[in-house]
Design a protein around this motif. Structure first.
Motif, PDB file in Angstrom:
ATOM      1  N   LEU A   1      15.392   5.294 -29.260  1.00  0.00           N
ATOM      2  CA  LEU A   1      15.775   4.137 -28.458  1.00  0.00           C
ATOM      3  C   LEU A   1      16.485   4.601 -27.188  1.00  0.00           C
ATOM      4  N   LYS A   2      16.286   3.858 -26.116  1.00  0.00           N
ATOM      5  CA  LYS A   2      17.017   4.114 -24.885  1.00  0.00           C
ATOM      6  C   LYS A   2      18.254   3.219 -24.868  1.00  0.00           C
ATOM      7  N   SER A   3      19.411   3.833 -24.834  1.00  0.00           N
ATOM      8  CA  SER A   3      20.666   3.079 -24.821  1.00  0.00           C
ATOM      9  C   SER A   3      21.270   3.157 -23.426  1.00  0.00           C
ATOM     10  N   ILE A   4      21.476   2.003 -22.812  1.00  0.00           N
ATOM     11  CA  ILE A   4      22.003   1.930 -21.446  1.00  0.00           C
ATOM     12  C   ILE A   4      23.265   1.088 -21.432  1.00  0.00           C
ATOM     13  N   SER A   5      24.304   1.580 -20.758  1.00  0.00           N
ATOM     14  CA  SER A   5      25.540   0.817 -20.591  1.00  0.00           C
ATOM     15  C   SER A   5      25.697   0.451 -19.118  1.00  0.00           C
ATOM     16  N   VAL A   6      26.076  -0.793 -18.868  1.00  0.00           N
ATOM     17  CA  VAL A   6      26.296  -1.289 -17.512  1.00  0.00           C
ATOM     18  C   VAL A   6      27.759  -1.690 -17.383  1.00  0.00           C
ATOM     19  N   THR A   7      28.466  -1.104 -16.421  1.00  0.00           N
ATOM     20  CA  THR A   7      29.864  -1.431 -16.190  1.00  0.00           C
ATOM     21  C   THR A   7      30.106  -1.593 -14.694  1.00  0.00           C
ATOM     22  N   VAL A   8      31.186  -2.294 -14.350  1.00  0.00           N
ATOM     23  CA  VAL A   8      31.626  -2.403 -12.961  1.00  0.00           C
ATOM     24  C   VAL A   8      33.102  -2.076 -12.918  1.00  0.00           C
ATOM     25  N   ALA A   9      33.660  -2.018 -11.725  1.00  0.00           N
ATOM     26  CA  ALA A   9      35.084  -1.725 -11.586  1.00  0.00           C
ATOM     27  C   ALA A   9      35.899  -2.793 -12.296  1.00  0.00           C
ATOM     28  N   LYS A  10      36.963  -2.396 -12.965  1.00  0.00           N
ATOM     29  CA  LYS A  10      37.788  -3.337 -13.703  1.00  0.00           C
ATOM     30  C   LYS A  10      38.464  -4.307 -12.740  1.00  0.00           C
ATOM     31  N   GLY A  11      38.675  -5.514 -13.267  1.00  0.00           N
ATOM     32  CA  GLY A  11      39.355  -6.533 -12.477  1.00  0.00           C
ATOM     33  C   GLY A  11      38.421  -7.379 -11.639  1.00  0.00           C
ATOM     34  N   ALA A  12      37.092  -7.122 -11.745  1.00  0.00           N
ATOM     35  CA  ALA A  12      36.157  -7.916 -10.949  1.00  0.00           C
ATOM     36  C   ALA A  12      36.084  -9.327 -11.482  1.00  0.00           C
ATOM     37  N   MET A  13      36.227 -10.309 -10.619  1.00  0.00           N
ATOM     38  CA  MET A  13      36.188 -11.706 -11.042  1.00  0.00           C
ATOM     39  C   MET A  13      35.252 -12.477 -10.122  1.00  0.00           C
ATOM     40  N   ALA A  14      34.624 -13.476 -10.673  1.00  0.00           N
ATOM     41  CA  ALA A  14      33.811 -14.380  -9.878  1.00  0.00           C
ATOM     42  C   ALA A  14      34.426 -15.763  -9.951  1.00  0.00           C
ATOM     43  N   ALA A  15      34.060 -16.610  -9.011  1.00  0.00           N
ATOM     44  CA  ALA A  15      34.606 -17.961  -9.010  1.00  0.00           C
ATOM     45  C   ALA A  15      34.141 -18.714 -10.242  1.00  0.00           C
ATOM     46  N   ILE A  16      35.022 -19.526 -10.808  1.00  0.00           N
ATOM     47  CA  ILE A  16      34.678 -20.341 -11.967  1.00  0.00           C
ATOM     48  C   ILE A  16      33.952 -21.577 -11.464  1.00  0.00           C
ATOM     49  N   PRO A  17      32.749 -21.863 -11.956  1.00  0.00           N
ATOM     50  CA  PRO A  17      32.007 -23.011 -11.445  1.00  0.00           C
ATOM     51  C   PRO A  17      32.707 -24.314 -11.778  1.00  0.00           C
ATOM     52  N   ALA A  18      32.616 -25.253 -10.855  1.00  0.00           N
ATOM     53  CA  ALA A  18      33.246 -26.555 -11.087  1.00  0.00           C
ATOM     54  C   ALA A  18      32.382 -27.383 -12.010  1.00  0.00           C
ATOM     55  N   VAL A  19      33.000 -28.298 -12.733  1.00  0.00           N
ATOM     56  CA  VAL A  19      32.267 -29.245 -13.560  1.00  0.00           C
ATOM     57  C   VAL A  19      31.649 -30.283 -12.635  1.00  0.00           C
ATOM     58  N   GLU A  20      30.341 -30.404 -12.666  1.00  0.00           N
ATOM     59  CA  GLU A  20      29.674 -31.368 -11.814  1.00  0.00           C
ATOM     60  C   GLU A  20      29.741 -32.725 -12.484  1.00  0.00           C
ATOM     61  N   LYS A  21      30.530 -33.623 -11.927  1.00  0.00           N
ATOM     62  CA  LYS A  21      30.758 -34.908 -12.561  1.00  0.00           C
ATOM     63  C   LYS A  21      31.161 -35.913 -11.502  1.00  0.00           C
ATOM     64  N   GLU A  22      30.592 -37.119 -11.577  1.00  0.00           N
ATOM     65  CA  GLU A  22      31.021 -38.153 -10.667  1.00  0.00           C
ATOM     66  C   GLU A  22      32.462 -38.527 -10.974  1.00  0.00           C
TER      67      GLU A  22
END
Length: 395
Positions: free
Chosen positions: A124-145
């Motif tokens: 099996l090919k085992s691959i690990s994907v990592t990024v720099a620690k502390g990376a954050m993305a914006a939290i999506p808003a709840v789409e609601k009237e």
């Protein structure tokens, strides 16, 4: 949503596209693609004998691309993609494409570049994907009237420290399973998804506790897949959100349930658990309800300890729920709900209200009530996790 890959379509998560599903040919002996994760890494396992299998990166924007033969997909992979996208804040979106007649492609778009490490282990090919620690993305808003005001600013002292914590939020029902239906035509599956989205926001913004939904859209997911998702993604807690119905439309109030080793603790608990547990048999002929993983682990010593912790978790929730809504039963009830059968993960099912009660059906439609219920649940979760940390039950 269970996907019979010989006749159903793939969902493209985050993009809203549908593509023809790859067929699974039993005669071909290529192992299945597998996605797993730790707190900071995405782990990909590819069959070494798959001529189409590869993982590589692209930039502008940063992406991780996974190619695999059409024969290497499993139905559980479809659900895993939804959760992986939510678990790692550095994943902006995930999508699946029918790349060519032989190859399926998964693309993770990232908010920064990723590091990939390769290893071959036992074919099996085992691959690990990592990024720099502390990376954050914006939290999506709840789409609601009629959107509600933003929650109060996060206070640093409220954050639960040490390792990141993850709560699996399970909006009940979905897709071809509408759940209970109110007299005014309100579907349980819709209102509980709204509450779940609010809860996810509250946990992440107010307490910096990472939260993941078992479903983000109106799709059907078998009960035991929901359990397996919580374990696959190392959840610290599991909460299933419902707004169930009863034959008597005068019944009202919220209830909190934990798993029972010895059957339901009341007639109401028995009625509700039988109703919920029948979902897979009614709506999906492909589901194997005798799942070996659940059979192997059900009611062992770990399960008994987990039930005790689930009862304590439920008490925290009930204490906060009763500040915003009356309780049908102030005691934590117990029943044999399938979605609560998670060894080592404290799990509860919350009936936020009875949708078959005319007044509560109206309440459930109101964004203000949905937000109040979500805030109460978030406060209960935060309080319970703080207690577990103090008692050294979590790292």
């Amino acid at each position: 949503m269970t996907i019979n890959q010989s006749r159903r379509k793939l969902l493209v998560f985050g993009m809203g596209m549908t593509l023809v599903s790859p067929k699974i040919f039993a005669a071909q002996k290529i192992a299945l693609l597998d996605l797993k994760s730790t707190s900071d890494s995405l782990h990909i396992t590819l069959p070494a004998n798959d001529p189409h299998a590869r993982v590589f990166t692209l930039d502008n924007p940063d992406r991780v691309v996974i190619d695999v033969s059409m024969t290497a997909f499993s139905s559980s992979l479809m659900h895993s993609l939804v959760v992986v996208k939510q678990k790692f804040p550095w994943i902006v979106r995930a999508k699946i494409a029918h790349f060519n007649p032989q190859t399926a492609r998964i693309v993770f778009e990232l908010n920064q570049s990723a590091k990939i490490s390769h290893q071959n282990v036992e074919g099996l090919k085992s691959i690990s994907v990592t990024v720099a620690k502390g990376a954050m993305a914006a939290i999506p808003a709840v789409e609601k009237e009629n959107a509600q005001p933003e929650p109060e600013a996060y206070k640093p002292e409220e954050k639960i420290s040490n390792r990141p914590l993850l709560v699996m939020i399970d909006p009940g029902h979905g897709g071809k399973d509408p759940g209970a239906i109110g007299g005014g035509g309100t579907y349980e599956k819709h209102v509980v998804l709204d509450i779940a989205r609010h809860l996810q926001q509250q946990l992440q913004r107010q307490y910096k506790i990472h939260a993941v939904l078992t479903r983000q859209d109106d799709v059907f997911i078998p009960l035991y897949h929901r359990v397996n998702l919580a374990h696959q993604h190392e959840a610290d807690l599991f909460i299933s959100i419902h707004a169930d119905g009863f034959s008597n439309d005068q019944v009202s109030g919220a209830s909190v349930f934990a798993l029972s080793e010895h059957g339901a603790g009341s007639a109401m608990a028995r009625y509700l658990s039988q109703s919920e547990n029948s979902v897979d048999a009614i709506y999906d002929n492909d589901v194997q309800t005798n799942d070996a993983y659940l059979k192997q682990t059900l009611f062992d010593l770990d399960q008994t300890e987990t039930i005790n912790r689930s009862l304590e978790f439920g008490k925290h929730l009930a204490t906060h729920i009763e500040t915003v809504h009356h309780m049908h039963n102030r005691h934590i009830e117990q029943a044999g709900f399938v979605v609560l059968k998670s060894p080592r993960i404290p799990s509860v099912l919350v009936e936020t209200s009875f949708i078959t009660n005319h007044q509560e059906e109206k309440l459930l439609q109101q964004p203000g009530f949905q937000l109040k219920m979500a805030k109460a649940l978030a406060s209960g979760i935060h309080g319970y996790l703080n207690q577990e940390r103090k008692e050294n039950l979590i790292a």
